[in-house]
Design a protein around this motif. Sequence first.
Motif, PDB file in Angstrom:
ATOM      1  N   PHE A 169       0.824  -1.205   0.000  1.00  0.00           N
ATOM      2  CA  PHE A 169       0.000   0.000   0.000  1.00  0.00           C
ATOM      3  C   PHE A 169       0.862   1.261   0.000  1.00  0.00           C
ATOM      4  O   PHE A 169       0.565   2.222  -0.709  1.00  0.00           O
ATOM      5  CB  PHE A 169      -0.950  -0.010   1.209  1.00  0.00           C
ATOM      6  N   ALA A 212       2.126   1.912  -3.286  1.00  0.00           N
ATOM      7  CA  ALA A 212       1.083   2.308  -4.226  1.00  0.00           C
ATOM      8  C   ALA A 212       0.534   3.691  -3.922  1.00  0.00           C
ATOM      9  O   ALA A 212      -0.619   3.976  -4.194  1.00  0.00           O
ATOM     10  CB  ALA A 212      -0.033   1.279  -4.213  1.00  0.00           C
ATOM     11  N   GLY A 213       1.334   4.533  -3.321  1.00  0.00           N
ATOM     12  CA  GLY A 213       0.919   5.917  -3.171  1.00  0.00           C
ATOM     13  C   GLY A 213       0.441   6.290  -1.778  1.00  0.00           C
ATOM     14  O   GLY A 213       0.180   7.451  -1.508  1.00  0.00           O
ATOM     15  N   TYR A 214       0.305   5.287  -0.880  1.00  0.00           N
ATOM     16  CA  TYR A 214      -0.187   5.627   0.454  1.00  0.00           C
ATOM     17  C   TYR A 214       0.848   6.368   1.282  1.00  0.00           C
ATOM     18  O   TYR A 214       0.546   6.848   2.372  1.00  0.00           O
ATOM     19  CB  TYR A 214      -0.674   4.381   1.194  1.00  0.00           C
ATOM     20  N   ALA A 264      -1.251   0.074  -9.327  1.00  0.00           N
ATOM     21  CA  ALA A 264      -2.003  -1.180  -9.265  1.00  0.00           C
ATOM     22  C   ALA A 264      -1.108  -2.359  -9.620  1.00  0.00           C
ATOM     23  O   ALA A 264      -1.151  -3.409  -8.982  1.00  0.00           O
ATOM     24  CB  ALA A 264      -3.203  -1.116 -10.206  1.00  0.00           C
ATOM     25  N   VAL A 316       1.114  -3.325  -6.737  1.00  0.00           N
ATOM     26  CA  VAL A 316       0.411  -4.073  -5.700  1.00  0.00           C
ATOM     27  C   VAL A 316       0.197  -5.520  -6.124  1.00  0.00           C
ATOM     28  O   VAL A 316       0.434  -6.454  -5.344  1.00  0.00           O
ATOM     29  CB  VAL A 316      -0.939  -3.411  -5.391  1.00  0.00           C
TER      30      VAL A 316
END
Lengths: 314, 306
Positions: free
Chosen positions: B240, B243-245, B282, B285
């Motif tokens: 996560f 993926a940009g979190y 995406a 991930v």
Amino acid sequence: MSDDSSPASAAARIRKKRWRLIRSLAEDKVALAASIFIAVIVLAGVLAPWLAPHPPSEVSLSDRLVPPVWSGDGTGSFVLGADALGRDVLSRVIYGARVSLLVGFSVVIVAGVFGSAVGLVAGYRGGRVDTVLMRLADAQLAFPGLLLVILIISVIGSSIPVIIGVIAIYGWMIFARLVRGNVLQLREELFIRAAVMAGCGPLRLMRRHLLPNLMAPILTQAMLEFARVILVEASLSYLGLGIQSPNVSWGLMVAENQTYLREGWWTVFFPGLVLAVTVVALNLVASWLRVRSDPQQQQLLAARRRVRTEGVSA
Amino acid sequence: MIRFLAWRLLSGVVVMTLVTATVFFVTRMLTDPVRIMLPLSASQEDYDRLEASLGLDQHLVTQFWEFISGAVRLDFGESFWQGVPALEVVIGRLPSTFQLVSASMVVAVVLFVPLGMAASLKPGGWLDRILVSASLFGLSMPQFWLGSMLIFVFSVKLGWLPTSGSGGPEHLVLPAFTLALTSGGRIAQITRSSMLDQLNRPYVTTLRAKGMGRSYVLFRHVLRNALLPIVTLIAYESAFAMAGYAVIVETVFAWPGIGRLAVQAVTQRDIVLLQALVFVAALVVVVVNTIADVIYKMIDPRVNIS
């Protein structure tokens, strides 16, 4: 269940139950403090126009970066100091509560109602409906949607309804899974099977027999979600993708004042502190609610209380 | 194993197709991308020219086909803002995010796994109670606020570390700790509960009864069996964050990673770049999850993944 069903005694029963709830809250000091804090924040949000000493966007350049009242150079009219535009930090924190509560409530209601409905249907119907709905929930839960959310907001623009919408799209699954799991358990219970055998239709069964037994877990989850949602809203606002000026949000306040950290730490410290404490308080109340509504934990607590009051002399 | 890999690959393809379709729907149906990219003062001629150059004057079905086949070739078009292929811009930022996420995971594991283990040895003890409340505070802390406060104390007041930016390892300390402190609570909690679960099993009593040392049993048997949920969580958190979190931490510390790029793309109204970002995130991930599943299978023969 009691067979006395006169309305007067029912009302008395409810009163008694409510009284017991309040008493058990008073016994748990931490939960009590947390709920008092939440009550203060809710009151501050609702009564903001009457409570705030200044209008939230009142600019006063001669008062820029006035420190908090206790720091020597502070003045009584800016209790928590003023920001780089001379706006009162306390008033803005009070108004910020409004946005957090509004977004929090709306998302929890939208996501909670939709998610619970999905979970209820999936758990009750079972079979293929259940498989499809839960696969969808699992897929969305496992997929990191933050960048997609950023894309959507950047495309359709940011406003309070949009923020509520996108956060709700990422909040329903948790309710769906929770409710479904509980329905699957409840379905095996004797009283549910008895109701079905007595000819209770699906709608009546859900409304009269399933939902009342689901309220406690849903409420607990709603509290936890509330905490998560106000954190997400603040984070989006911090990034400039959430609440926009002249509206006030705790996250936006931190973003606006970050460059003045050196000259005025209070402009960043207080909004974030209130946000953090609110989230902690909501989590604490949620965990109290969970213990409170779990009969097994209740028995444990009662036993412990007996030991404490009667002593171990026996 | 091969069947398992094929199955994972297939579900990965399904996920990526869904993501691509969603992105297409959001950017073409909900809005007019040309209007977003152009300044307000642009003329109709400018509009037509940009629309044609992006291929947006074609029929929607043609556009969708172009979009899908572009995604398969990892060709998303040129970034409007940087003037180079969007994928290049995204890939250029991946190492920074990877650096940040791996540093913070190392910090989190070193700090919080031993803490969770220690707490599990005496449930209800003082360390356990501190851990429960401390991890609640960690999880409730807004990252942007914790980061700002760390900057205030360690950069502004003490002057030990740079406030933001990238460069030497000293730039990595504050962002990595901010990320680790806010996700560490979960790691400590899962370590504690997973250890507790194992400690109550009969094999522990048997081993102790056979005369094996406490720490030998703890590290060689209990910890190894308790590892699976911990590794799962770490993989999940890393995926996560990749993926940009990590966007908040990257923004606070001006760290040039994926998340910050997304925010910059929004400011620059660069939809092409955002599309590439969503797709790559995406993909990351899906890949990390697949690798994690393979690792489980290797560390734990009990796992039956199909």
